[in-house]
Design a protein around this motif. Structure first.
Motif, PDB file in Angstrom:
ATOM      1  N   ALA A  37      35.997 -20.849  35.120  1.00 36.84           N
ATOM      2  CA  ALA A  37      36.242 -22.165  34.499  1.00 36.84           C
ATOM      3  C   ALA A  37      36.646 -23.225  35.528  1.00 36.84           C
ATOM      4  O   ALA A  37      36.655 -24.415  35.211  1.00 36.84           O
ATOM      5  CB  ALA A  37      37.331 -22.037  33.439  1.00 36.84           C
ATOM      6  N   ASP A  38      37.000 -22.791  36.732  1.00 33.49           N
ATOM      7  CA  ASP A  38      37.399 -23.736  37.788  1.00 33.49           C
ATOM      8  C   ASP A  38      36.140 -24.261  38.462  1.00 33.49           C
ATOM      9  O   ASP A  38      35.540 -23.578  39.310  1.00 33.49           O
ATOM     10  CB  ASP A  38      38.297 -23.050  38.811  1.00 33.49           C
ATOM     11  CG  ASP A  38      39.618 -22.586  38.214  1.00 33.49           C
ATOM     12  OD1 ASP A  38      39.959 -23.069  37.122  1.00 33.49           O
ATOM     13  OD2 ASP A  38      40.291 -21.743  38.837  1.00 33.49           O
ATOM     14  N   ILE A  39      35.740 -25.472  38.095  1.00 32.62           N
ATOM     15  CA  ILE A  39      34.470 -26.031  38.591  1.00 32.62           C
ATOM     16  C   ILE A  39      34.710 -27.164  39.583  1.00 32.62           C
ATOM     17  O   ILE A  39      34.272 -27.110  40.732  1.00 32.62           O
ATOM     18  CB  ILE A  39      33.605 -26.524  37.409  1.00 32.62           C
ATOM     19  CG1 ILE A  39      33.292 -25.344  36.476  1.00 32.62           C
ATOM     20  CG2 ILE A  39      32.319 -27.181  37.916  1.00 32.62           C
ATOM     21  CD1 ILE A  39      32.597 -25.743  35.194  1.00 32.62           C
ATOM     22  N   ASN A  40      35.408 -28.201  39.148  1.00 31.88           N
ATOM     23  CA  ASN A  40      35.657 -29.357  40.006  1.00 31.88           C
ATOM     24  C   ASN A  40      36.732 -29.044  41.047  1.00 31.88           C
ATOM     25  O   ASN A  40      37.554 -28.152  40.836  1.00 31.88           O
ATOM     26  CB  ASN A  40      36.076 -30.560  39.150  1.00 31.88           C
ATOM     27  CG  ASN A  40      34.977 -30.978  38.190  1.00 31.88           C
ATOM     28  OD1 ASN A  40      33.794 -30.898  38.513  1.00 31.88           O
ATOM     29  ND2 ASN A  40      35.374 -31.421  36.995  1.00 31.88           N
ATOM     30  N   PRO A  41      36.753 -29.786  42.160  1.00 28.61           N
ATOM     31  CA  PRO A  41      37.742 -29.514  43.219  1.00 28.61           C
ATOM     32  C   PRO A  41      39.189 -29.517  42.732  1.00 28.61           C
ATOM     33  O   PRO A  41      39.988 -28.674  43.148  1.00 28.61           O
ATOM     34  CB  PRO A  41      37.494 -30.646  44.226  1.00 28.61           C
ATOM     35  CG  PRO A  41      36.045 -30.947  44.083  1.00 28.61           C
ATOM     36  CD  PRO A  41      35.760 -30.796  42.614  1.00 28.61           C
ATOM     37  N   ASN A  42      39.539 -30.435  41.826  1.00 34.75           N
ATOM     38  CA  ASN A  42      40.922 -30.472  41.345  1.00 34.75           C
ATOM     39  C   ASN A  42      41.257 -29.227  40.519  1.00 34.75           C
ATOM     40  O   ASN A  42      42.368 -28.680  40.595  1.00 34.75           O
ATOM     41  CB  ASN A  42      41.189 -31.747  40.542  1.00 34.75           C
ATOM     42  CG  ASN A  42      40.299 -31.887  39.326  1.00 34.75           C
ATOM     43  OD1 ASN A  42      39.115 -31.594  39.379  1.00 34.75           O
ATOM     44  ND2 ASN A  42      40.877 -32.339  38.211  1.00 34.75           N
ATOM     45  N   GLN A  43      40.282 -28.749  39.713  1.00 34.55           N
ATOM     46  CA  GLN A  43      40.496 -27.527  38.939  1.00 34.55           C
ATOM     47  C   GLN A  43      40.641 -26.315  39.855  1.00 34.55           C
ATOM     48  O   GLN A  43      41.482 -25.437  39.630  1.00 34.55           O
ATOM     49  CB  GLN A  43      39.323 -27.321  37.978  1.00 34.55           C
ATOM     50  CG  GLN A  43      39.176 -28.411  36.926  1.00 34.55           C
ATOM     51  CD  GLN A  43      37.848 -28.311  36.183  1.00 34.55           C
ATOM     52  OE1 GLN A  43      36.847 -27.828  36.728  1.00 34.55           O
ATOM     53  NE2 GLN A  43      37.836 -28.781  34.936  1.00 34.55           N
ATOM     54  N   ARG A  44      39.843 -26.289  40.903  1.00 33.95           N
ATOM     55  CA  ARG A  44      39.883 -25.171  41.831  1.00 33.95           C
ATOM     56  C   ARG A  44      41.190 -25.154  42.612  1.00 33.95           C
ATOM     57  O   ARG A  44      41.755 -24.092  42.880  1.00 33.95           O
ATOM     58  CB  ARG A  44      38.675 -25.230  42.764  1.00 33.95           C
ATOM     59  CG  ARG A  44      37.363 -24.963  42.031  1.00 33.95           C
ATOM     60  CD  ARG A  44      36.151 -25.269  42.866  1.00 33.95           C
ATOM     61  NE  ARG A  44      36.061 -24.407  44.041  1.00 33.95           N
ATOM     62  CZ  ARG A  44      35.046 -24.443  44.916  1.00 33.95           C
ATOM     63  NH1 ARG A  44      34.037 -25.293  44.712  1.00 33.95           N
ATOM     64  NH2 ARG A  44      35.028 -23.642  45.957  1.00 33.95           N
ATOM     65  N   LEU A  45      41.696 -26.362  42.990  1.00 34.82           N
ATOM     66  CA  LEU A  45      42.977 -26.418  43.700  1.00 34.82           C
ATOM     67  C   LEU A  45      44.108 -25.941  42.796  1.00 34.82           C
ATOM     68  O   LEU A  45      44.971 -25.158  43.218  1.00 34.82           O
ATOM     69  CB  LEU A  45      43.252 -27.846  44.187  1.00 34.82           C
ATOM     70  CG  LEU A  45      44.597 -28.059  44.897  1.00 34.82           C
ATOM     71  CD1 LEU A  45      44.731 -27.162  46.124  1.00 34.82           C
ATOM     72  CD2 LEU A  45      44.776 -29.531  45.283  1.00 34.82           C
ATOM     73  N   GLU A  46      44.100 -26.389  41.546  1.00 41.44           N
ATOM     74  CA  GLU A  46      45.145 -25.960  40.606  1.00 41.44           C
ATOM     75  C   GLU A  46      45.103 -24.440  40.405  1.00 41.44           C
ATOM     76  O   GLU A  46      46.150 -23.768  40.426  1.00 41.44           O
ATOM     77  CB  GLU A  46      44.963 -26.669  39.268  1.00 41.44           C
ATOM     78  CG  GLU A  46      46.040 -26.324  38.247  1.00 41.44           C
ATOM     79  CD  GLU A  46      45.880 -27.086  36.950  1.00 41.44           C
ATOM     80  OE1 GLU A  46      46.653 -26.810  36.007  1.00 41.44           O
ATOM     81  OE2 GLU A  46      44.984 -27.959  36.868  1.00 41.44           O
ATOM     82  N   GLY A  47      43.896 -23.904  40.236  1.00 36.11           N
ATOM     83  CA  GLY A  47      43.772 -22.466  40.063  1.00 36.11           C
ATOM     84  C   GLY A  47      44.245 -21.694  41.287  1.00 36.11           C
ATOM     85  O   GLY A  47      44.906 -20.651  41.170  1.00 36.11           O
ATOM     86  N   LEU A  48      43.924 -22.216  42.469  1.00 33.61           N
ATOM     87  CA  LEU A  48      44.351 -21.572  43.718  1.00 33.61           C
ATOM     88  C   LEU A  48      45.868 -21.476  43.803  1.00 33.61           C
ATOM     89  O   LEU A  48      46.431 -20.427  44.144  1.00 33.61           O
ATOM     90  CB  LEU A  48      43.827 -22.376  44.919  1.00 33.61           C
ATOM     91  CG  LEU A  48      42.601 -21.859  45.666  1.00 33.61           C
ATOM     92  CD1 LEU A  48      42.233 -22.805  46.778  1.00 33.61           C
ATOM     93  CD2 LEU A  48      42.880 -20.465  46.219  1.00 33.61           C
ATOM     94  N   ILE A  49      46.528 -22.593  43.535  1.00 35.39           N
ATOM     95  CA  ILE A  49      47.991 -22.626  43.636  1.00 35.39           C
ATOM     96  C   ILE A  49      48.614 -21.605  42.684  1.00 35.39           C
ATOM     97  O   ILE A  49      49.503 -20.833  43.071  1.00 35.39           O
ATOM     98  CB  ILE A  49      48.508 -24.052  43.337  1.00 35.39           C
ATOM     99  CG1 ILE A  49      48.071 -25.025  44.453  1.00 35.39           C
ATOM    100  CG2 ILE A  49      50.036 -24.055  43.215  1.00 35.39           C
ATOM    101  CD1 ILE A  49      48.350 -26.482  44.145  1.00 35.39           C
ATOM    102  N   LYS A  50      48.126 -21.569  41.459  1.00 30.08           N
ATOM    103  CA  LYS A  50      48.707 -20.660  40.468  1.00 30.08           C
ATOM    104  C   LYS A  50      48.448 -19.197  40.833  1.00 30.08           C
ATOM    105  O   LYS A  50      49.339 -18.345  40.713  1.00 30.08           O
ATOM    106  CB  LYS A  50      48.139 -20.976  39.082  1.00 30.08           C
ATOM    107  CG  LYS A  50      48.635 -22.308  38.521  1.00 30.08           C
ATOM    108  CD  LYS A  50      48.027 -22.599  37.159  1.00 30.08           C
ATOM    109  CE  LYS A  50      48.558 -23.911  36.599  1.00 30.08           C
ATOM    110  NZ  LYS A  50      47.952 -24.253  35.288  1.00 30.08           N
ATOM    111  N   ARG A  51      47.226 -18.868  41.281  1.00 32.11           N
ATOM    112  CA  ARG A  51      46.921 -17.479  41.645  1.00 32.11           C
ATOM    113  C   ARG A  51      47.683 -17.033  42.888  1.00 32.11           C
ATOM    114  O   ARG A  51      48.141 -15.890  42.968  1.00 32.11           O
ATOM    115  CB  ARG A  51      45.415 -17.307  41.853  1.00 32.11           C
ATOM    116  CG  ARG A  51      44.626 -17.284  40.552  1.00 32.11           C
ATOM    117  CD  ARG A  51      43.183 -16.870  40.790  1.00 32.11           C
ATOM    118  NE  ARG A  51      42.505 -17.794  41.711  1.00 32.11           N
ATOM    119  CZ  ARG A  51      41.935 -18.923  41.328  1.00 32.11           C
ATOM    120  NH1 ARG A  51      41.992 -19.302  40.054  1.00 32.11           N
ATOM    121  NH2 ARG A  51      41.328 -19.693  42.205  1.00 32.11           N
ATOM    122  N   ALA A  52      47.828 -17.949  43.873  1.00 29.90           N
ATOM    123  CA  ALA A  52      48.592 -17.606  45.076  1.00 29.90           C
ATOM    124  C   ALA A  52      50.041 -17.291  44.711  1.00 29.90           C
ATOM    125  O   ALA A  52      50.640 -16.348  45.251  1.00 29.90           O
ATOM    126  CB  ALA A  52      48.529 -18.755  46.081  1.00 29.90           C
TER     127      ALA A  52
END
Length: 517
Positions: A122-137
């Motif tokens: 579901a993480d498509i746009n750069p902002n979505q991908r950054l948010e997902g990265l932070i949470k998973r890290a």
């Protein structure tokens, strides 16, 4: 010579330490930043001023690389050395990019961390991908995440003067940075560096808890090299430079100070040297224009033209902090850009009026700016003009103003001009640029009790008062100097005063005649 000086391209703390290069210890600043009241910080400094090295130092610190800090202030200050996941984005690689290329570059940067922490469909746009990265890290390590963004404004600088492209690229960057607020519970520390301030980026409009440390006195020396650091930590290198130049240590220090010192980033700031120029001078044994020669930003020259800034108007400002430490995308004045880019700096502060005095920091910047503006007056003849100016310098060393003016007249006779020479101010500004390039102190429109002097030039041995006329006569110019007693204004300088009247011709577009007393 002894210690190894860091190469021009070394901006990595780990590499500096492992290669045993000279490192001016800034780790106490790092400790104070990371143990302060705010976990969101922004620092503005001119290009090549050590921002990237500071970001790299923070990265090594948050990664728990204790061994790299041996012998530095941090070794004794930090007791816990907690390891955090670090997301480090260097936005300097996104310069000169259009919309598509900018998005691709952001995706490339995210991908390197997604290989470590994964990516949701579901993480498509750069902002979505950054948010997902932070949470998973955060979830995968059990530690809050550190986000370091170096040169956050790099993609926008070259389009600052473009009404069409700036909003498009700004929106992309605003969306990319937007998760930083939503991810607050997962973040240990967020730090951004840049040159300018863009008010409509989310880091300033949405992150209302971001602390701008750019003008705080306690962080004034966080980048750059102070006078004390130069005299104590770098004395060996300066002594070696003096030996190579064949002058004394004190003379070398004076020359380094004149060329590279003079920066102040708060109302209570130590003298700050440009680190890039200083280290290059010590590495090459050449006190030259290293920082300015490394590239004059095209946006600066374009903005000077857009705001119709005359060469003599650069510097000499009295301003409130809001006038120069301000967002730059909707500037009504060139001052914020000149200050944030490092072409003017704080030179004084009036506690009663709460006003700052801003001026060009040093000789390197003054000469570099004037050299960049010289083509406005000499066009394709600029290279020959530089040669002529070098020869004029020889005359000025002998205080032979007559020889210098004769050389200038001979040269100008070979330069075709357009209609913009049809007013006295053009010639005043051209002479201001040329005499500034001679390395002398020069000022225009200097107030006296009875009027204003067109131009004042001060060399080591003499002070020259110039009155300029267009289509009149040099005698008329000299009569004005005499009648208005302009020389009285400068009696206390202790220098012999030389009066110079010059007349320019509208027809020949050159110096017609001059008188010297």
């Amino acid at each position: 010579m002894g210690r190894k000086l860091p190469g021009i391209g070394i901006q990595t703390f780990e590499k500096l330490i492992k290669e045993d290069c000279l490192y001016i210890d800034k780790t106490e600043f790092v400790y104070n930043m990371t143990h302060g009241k705010s976990n969101y910080m922004f620092l503005s400094r001119p290009r090549r001023f050590g921002k990237s090295l500071l970001v790299s130092t923070l990265k090594s610190y948050f990664e728990g690389r204790r061994e790299l800090f041996k012998g530095l202030a941090m070794e004794h200050l930090e007791k816990e050395w907690t390891v955090h996941p670090v997301l480090h984005f260097d936005m300097s690689t996104a310069k000169h990019a259009g919309e598509k290329d900018l998005i691709l570059e952001l995706e490339r940067k995210l991908f390197q961390y997604e290989k470590m922490y994964g990516r949701e469909e579901a993480d498509i746009n750069p902002n979505q991908r950054l948010e997902g990265l932070i949470k998973r890290a955060y979830e995968q390590t059990g530690r809050q995440v550190v986000v370091l963004i170096d040169e956050y404004d790099a993609p926008l600088l070259d389009v600052m003067h473009e009404d069409e492209n700036l909003p498009k690229l700004r929106n992309i960057m605003r969306n990319f940075y937007s998760p930083l607020k939503a991810c607050d519970p997962y973040l240990r520390f967020v730090f951004l560096t840049g040159i300018t301030k863009f008010s409509q980026l989310s880091i300033f409009s949405e992150l209302n808890n971001i602390l701008n440390i750019s003008m705080l006195p306690q962080f004034a020396a966080i980048c750059g090299i102070t006078q004390e650091e130069l005299e104590t930590r770098m004395r060996t290198e300066v002594e070696y430079l003096a030996e190579q130049l064949g002058v004394t240590y004190c003379e070398t220090m004076e020359r380094l100070k004149a060329h590279y010192d003079g920066y102040h980033f708060s109302k209570q700031s130590p003298d700050i040297y440009n680190p890039f120029s200083l280290l290059n001078a010590l590495s090459t044994n050449d006190i030259a224009s290293h920082w300015f020669g490394s590239g004059t930003p095209t946006y600066l020259i374009e903005m000077l033209r857009r705001f119709n800034v005359q060469p003599s108007d650069i510097g000499g400002y009295d301003a409130d902090a809001a006038d120069f430490d301000a967002p730059t995308e909707h500037m009504t004045s060139i001052v914020p850009l000149l200050y944030q880019s490092g072409y003017i700096t704080i030179k004084g502060y009036d506690n009663i009026l709460s006003l700052y005095t801003l001026d060009i920091p040093n000789k390197e910047v003054r000469i570099g700016l004037m050299r960049s503006l010289l083509p406005n007056y000499l066009h394709e003849y600029t290279s020959r003009g530089n040669t002529t100016i070098a020869k004029m310098y020889g005359f000025m060393l002998k205080d032979d103003i007559d020889g210098a003016l004769l050389l200038m007249k001979t040269f100008l006779g070979t330069v075709p001009y357009t209609s913009n020479t049809d007013y006295e101010g053009h010639w005043q500004q051209m002479m201001y640029v040329i005499f500034s390039l001679l390395g002398a102190y020069v000022d225009v429109e200097v107030h006296t009790r009875n009027g204003r002097v067109d131009m004042v030039l001060r060399t080591a041995n003499k002070l020259y008062i110039f009155e300029l006329k267009l289509n009149k006569s040099a005698e008329t110019a000299m009569q004005q100097i005499t009648l208005k007693n302009y020389d009285e204004r400068f009696a206390l300088t202790g220098l012999p005063v030389v009066k110079v009247g010059i007349n320019f011709s509208r027809e020949t577009k050159n110096i017609e005649d001059w008188v010297i007393e």
